[in-house]
Design an enzyme around this catalytic site. Structure first.
Site, PDB file in Angstrom:
ATOM      1  N   GLY A 113       0.829  -1.197   0.000  1.00 49.91           N
ATOM      2  CA  GLY A 113       0.000   0.000   0.000  1.00 49.91           C
ATOM      3  C   GLY A 113       0.865   1.248   0.000  1.00 49.91           C
ATOM      4  N   CYS A 114       0.260   2.376  -0.372  1.00 53.92           N
ATOM      5  CA  CYS A 114       1.038   3.616  -0.471  1.00 53.92           C
ATOM      6  C   CYS A 114       1.494   4.103   0.897  1.00 53.92           C
ATOM      7  CB  CYS A 114       0.242   4.689  -1.208  1.00 53.92           C
ATOM      8  SG  CYS A 114      -1.433   4.974  -0.580  1.00 53.92           S
ATOM      9  N   TYR A 115       0.581   4.214   1.857  1.00 56.24           N
ATOM     10  CA  TYR A 115       0.972   4.632   3.199  1.00 56.24           C
ATOM     11  C   TYR A 115       1.949   3.633   3.840  1.00 56.24           C
ATOM     12  CZ  TYR A 115      -2.856   8.124   3.307  1.00 56.24           C
ATOM     13  OH  TYR A 115      -3.699   9.195   3.073  1.00 56.24           O
TER      14      TYR A 115
END
Length: 308
Positions: A113-115
């Protein structure tokens, strides 16, 4: 010999960026379904079976369905959803942390995921090195451009220009929590505070630390040096060692970028620290990571086609 690629979910933000990056690359042949076919189960199954590698850019349930549709084939899969990031039998697609050889040999790869990409890049190497404790109650404050929420959030921000700031995940049960805990090797879930600003792309992920309250009392300089050593050979990740800045910005006109920039800020004495990652949520946080993993799986230089 070309590698046949099928992007299931090519109409979404991540899928569109991946398709754009792969067009014109002679190593790949893109299998494309028209608008009528891309929602047809039979057409999708045929494409999934025909492809050498399928990239899933779908909601979680649809990604699980796609994996079932691919059963009986030898197709390798890169899943950009969060459906398989802590699932048995899947390799976590963060080569700098997991190891390039594991991704090169894997059949099923789950894109980070990005975060979590920002959080894990900062914390996981330091926990492994014993500089940060695995049982610490970590907090993550993060802000992203609105493209991270997909087409629905993009439309919301574009149609409501008065939105200046959006914080969410207020039930404290965000889907990224298992991923961050598992791959950082932590004993407790993190306290995650995500937000969105009216910029299309870009992301800052911050982990504030009271180092002086930790038993080992690590110094911020030691954390910075350790990260620099860990990523010394990583072409996609840059640890800034000596740049003095008073602020970090996200820009409305930011161009696509696939790199990941890490910084450690400490106070006088070094006992308080702010670990900060800056990245493009559609780059190393999504499409760029998928391309990097695809390159590795195909035995190509990992930065081929990346925007660095």
């Amino acid at each position: 010999m070309t590698t046949r690629i099928f992007i299931d979910g090519a109409a979404g933000t991540t899928g569109l960026e991946i398709r754009d990056r792969l067009q014109g690359r002679e190593e790949f042949e893109l299998l494309v379904l028209d608008d009528a076919q891309r929602k047809d189960e039979t057409a999708r199954r045929e494409a999934l079976h025909e492809a050498d590698i399928a990239i899933l850019c779908l909601p979680d349930d649809a990604a699980r369905e796609a994996v079932k549709l691919a059963e009986g084939s030898n197709t390798r899969i890169i899943d950009a959803s969060s459906a398989h990031r802590v699932a048995d039998g899947w390799t976590y697609g963060f080569p700098e942390l997991i190891g390039h050889e594991k991704i090169a040999e894997a059949r099923f790869v789950s894109n980070p995921g990005c975060y979590p990409t920002g959080f894990l890049a900062l914390v996981a190497p330091l926990v492994r090195a014993g500089l940060l404790p695995a049982d610490w109650p970590y907090t993550v404050n993060a802000v992203s451009g609105f493209s991270g929420g997909g087409n629905a959030l993009i439309e919301r921000f574009n149609s409501h220009p008065d939105i200046a700031f959006r914080t969410y995940g207020l039930d404290l049960d965000h889907k990224h929590l298992p991923e961050m805990k598992r791959h950082a090797g932590l004993e407790h879930p993190v306290l995650f505070a995500p937000s969105v600003v009216p910029a299309h792309r870009g992301m800052i992920v911050e982990v504030p630390l009271h180092l002086g309250a930790m038993a080992a009392r690590p110094h911020s300089d030691s954390l910075r040096q350790a990260l620099g050593q860990f990523y010394a050979e990583a072409p996609v990740v840059k640890v800034v060692q000596d740049e003095a800045v008073s602020e970090l910005l996200l820009h409305n006109d930011a161009q696509p970028h696939d790199g990941l920039e890490l910084r450690v800020f400490g106070n006088e004495g070094g006992w308080n620290a702010r670990l900060i990652a800056r990245l493009d949520n559609l780059g190393k946080g999504a499409s760029g990571a998928a391309i990097q993993n695809l390159n590795i799986m195909c035995g190509l230089p990992e930065t081929t086609g990346l925007r660095l």
